[in-house]
Every structure is written in structure tokens, then in C-alpha cells.
Design a protein around this motif. Structure first.
Motif, short mmCIF file in Angstrom:
data_model
loop_
_atom_site.label_atom_id
_atom_site.label_comp_id
_atom_site.label_asym_id
_atom_site.label_seq_id
_atom_site.Cartn_x
_atom_site.Cartn_y
_atom_site.Cartn_z
N SER A 83 0.64 -1.25 -0.04
CA SER A 83 0.02 -0.04 0.03
C SER A 83 0.90 1.10 0.13
O SER A 83 1.24 1.88 1.19
N VAL A 84 1.46 1.54 -1.37
CA VAL A 84 2.40 2.76 -1.08
C VAL A 84 1.61 4.06 -1.34
O VAL A 84 0.45 3.98 -1.91
N GLY A 85 2.17 5.14 -1.36
CA GLY A 85 1.62 6.32 -1.79
C GLY A 85 1.30 7.23 -0.63
O GLY A 85 1.42 6.86 0.71
N THR A 86 0.91 8.28 -0.80
CA THR A 86 0.80 9.32 0.39
C THR A 86 -0.44 8.96 1.40
O THR A 86 -0.30 9.24 2.67
N VAL A 87 -1.41 8.35 0.87
CA VAL A 87 -2.78 8.27 1.71
C VAL A 87 -2.49 7.21 2.83
O VAL A 87 -2.61 7.44 3.96
N PRO A 88 -2.11 5.93 2.43
CA PRO A 88 -1.97 4.96 3.27
C PRO A 88 -0.76 5.11 4.43
O PRO A 88 -1.03 5.10 5.41
N ALA A 89 0.43 6.03 3.89
CA ALA A 89 1.30 6.29 4.68
C ALA A 89 0.73 7.39 5.91
O ALA A 89 1.27 7.32 7.23
N SER A 90 -0.07 8.28 5.35
CA SER A 90 -0.41 9.35 5.98
C SER A 90 -1.51 8.65 7.29
O SER A 90 -1.38 9.07 8.53
N LEU A 91 -2.25 7.92 6.82
CA LEU A 91 -3.22 7.26 7.89
C LEU A 91 -2.57 6.39 8.91
O LEU A 91 -2.77 6.62 10.02
#
Length: 264
Positions: A84-92
Motif C-alpha cells: 500500500s504505497v503512496g501518500t494516503v496509506p502512509a499518512s493514515l
């Protein structure tokens, strides 16, 4: 102009003068994380009760010197089974884990593309001195600056010097490749490395008033001759190994220190 101590205070609030005891390491991909988990001999929390029920997120925990260390990763996409790469998964993940664990320091460790025009080489590990976005294009006055979202990293000059780390500005976008528009914005951001989550994590860390250090290992030369995907896949393992060597050095360095100690 604010001095380095003022910047640290703004970034970390009251935490800046506290001794670092708990560190949360956020890593986007399992292949990036597992070599470090093995090196640090961390144990997976299979229940992971700090996370929402059903979330694919994973947490590995253990001790290093006087530190309590947690490595958290977004896990696999439920439908497709890929990271689950990218800004959304990392931010959550960073927000939820940051609230639950209340770390004294967050480290974002991962891979990145580097620019040979800025002196980057495959395998180099950079510490980010500034964060910005290159794919949030909002051509409306003030919103344009919000879209770029430039943020300074916490001052860490002493850490950088003592560990002989490379340093450079980091630009973040949700694509592995680079369009011509992305390239223009990355150049405007004066970036040495580009990734897919760093600026988003800097935003969350600032929101939570938790100091953040971002360490990025170069997997591909964006302005080189090889196709990005080919070079990324070819060098992923080597970059993950570089992180598994560098992150423990940083952890041992910060152990027993305050965030303010990292700058002077």
C-alpha cells in the motif's frame, strides 16, 4: 530570522528538549522494512490492537540500547495484494500509530529516486532537509503554495556531520514515473531525491507536533539513462540493505539524546 533552537521548538514542541526514548519508524514497503526488522531483531505484534480492526497495517517492536523501537508499515492492499504505497496509506498509518504510540521521534525510512545532476548515486542514503510536493498543482493564489506545501525538516546538522550522511531536499508525488510537469515542479523544489510519501509524513508529524527525520536510499537515477521501473526493481534489495545499516546507526546515535542535541 529564527535560530535552529527556535525551529526545533516549532517542529517538536515540548518534546524537543526531552530525551528520546521511543522511536517510530514508518516504512512504506515490506521489502524495505523486513531487512531492518531482522537486523534489529524486532518482533511482530500480530494482534496490533492499536490499529483499527481490519486494517492491513503491521507493527514490529523491540528495544535497542535505551530505545523502545516500533517499525510500522501500511501492509498489503486488500484487493490486489501489493504494498500500500503512496501518500494516503502512509499518512493514515502515521497518524494512527503516532497517536497510539506517542513516540518522541518519527523516522521515515524508505527508497527514493535520485538526481545525478544533484550528485546522487545508487545506494546513497540521504537525510531530508526540506519537504515539498510536486503533484499537488492548484494554480490559484495562495492555494498554489499550499499545494507545494514546503516544510523545513528539523535541524540535524550534528547528526548529519557525525554519521557522515548525505543531505538534500525531498520532493513527493504519488507516481513512480516523472511527467514533464512533475519534472518542472521537482526542479522548482530544488530536490535531490523524490519519493512517494515523505512530504505527507512531514505534514502529519507537524500536525502531531512530533519531530521527524526522513532517510531515503536511492534506488534509481531519475535523470539517468535506464528506465525508472527497471532500475528501481534492480536496486530495491541493495537500497533496503543500505537502510538496514543506516537506520540502526541513527537509532543508536539518538539514544539518550534530545531532538535539540541533533543540531548542535
Amino acid at each position: 530570522m529564527a535560530g535552529s533552537d527556535d525551529v526545533v521548538a516549532e517542529k517538536g514542541g515540548e518534546r524537543a528538549s526531552d530525551v528520546i526514548k521511543t522511536v517510530m519508524v514508518v516504512i512504506a514497503m515490506q521489502a524495505e522494512a523486513l531487512p531492518l526488522v531482522e537486523t534489529l531483531q524486532l518482533v511482530e505484534d500480530e494482534q496490533a490492537t492499536i490499529f483499527p480492526k481490519g486494517a492491513p497495517w503491521k507493527k514490529y517492536s523491540g528495544d535497542l540500547d535505551a530505545l523502545n523501537v516500533h517499525v510500522v508499515i501500511p501492509g498489503k492492499d486488500k484487493s490486489l495484494g501489493v504494498d500500500s504505497v503512496g501518500t494516503v496509506p502512509a499518512s493514515l498509518l502515521t497518524y494512527a500509530a503516532g497517536v497510539a504510540l506517542q513516540p518522541d521521534l518519527i523516522i521515515n525510512a524508505g527508497t527514493a529516486g535520485g538526481f545525478q545532476a544533484k550528485g546522487a548515486n545508487i545506494g546513497d542514503v540521504y537525510i531530508a532537509t526540506e519537504f515539498a510536493n510536486h503533484d499537488r498543482r492548484i494554480p490559484i493564489p495562495v492555494f498554489d503554495k499550499y499545494g507545494v506545501g514546503t516544510m523545513e525538516a528539523i535541524p540535524a546538522g550534528k547528526l548529519i556531520k557525525d554519521l557522515k550522511l548525505k543531505e538534500g531536499k525531498l520532493s513527493t508525488g504519488n507516481s513512480l514515473d516523472m511527467t514533464l510537469q512533475d519534472e518542472e515542479h521537482i526542479k522548482a523544489n530544488d530536490a535531490t531525491v523524490k519519493d512517494m510519501e515523505g512530504a505527507a509524513l512531514a505534514y502529519v508529524a507537524d500536525l502531531l507536533a512530533i519531530p521527524l527525520i526522513s532517510l531515503k536510499a536511492v534506488t534509481d537515477i531519475v535523470d539517468g539513462n535506464k528506465p525508472t521501473v527497471e532500475e528501481f526493481l534492480e536496486n530495491m534489495s541493495m537500497a533496503a540493505s543500505a537502510l538496514s545499516r543506516t537506520v540502526p546507526l541513527v537509532l543508536k546515535y539518538v539514544s539518550g539524546k534530545s531532538v535539540a542535541d541533533l543540531s548542535s
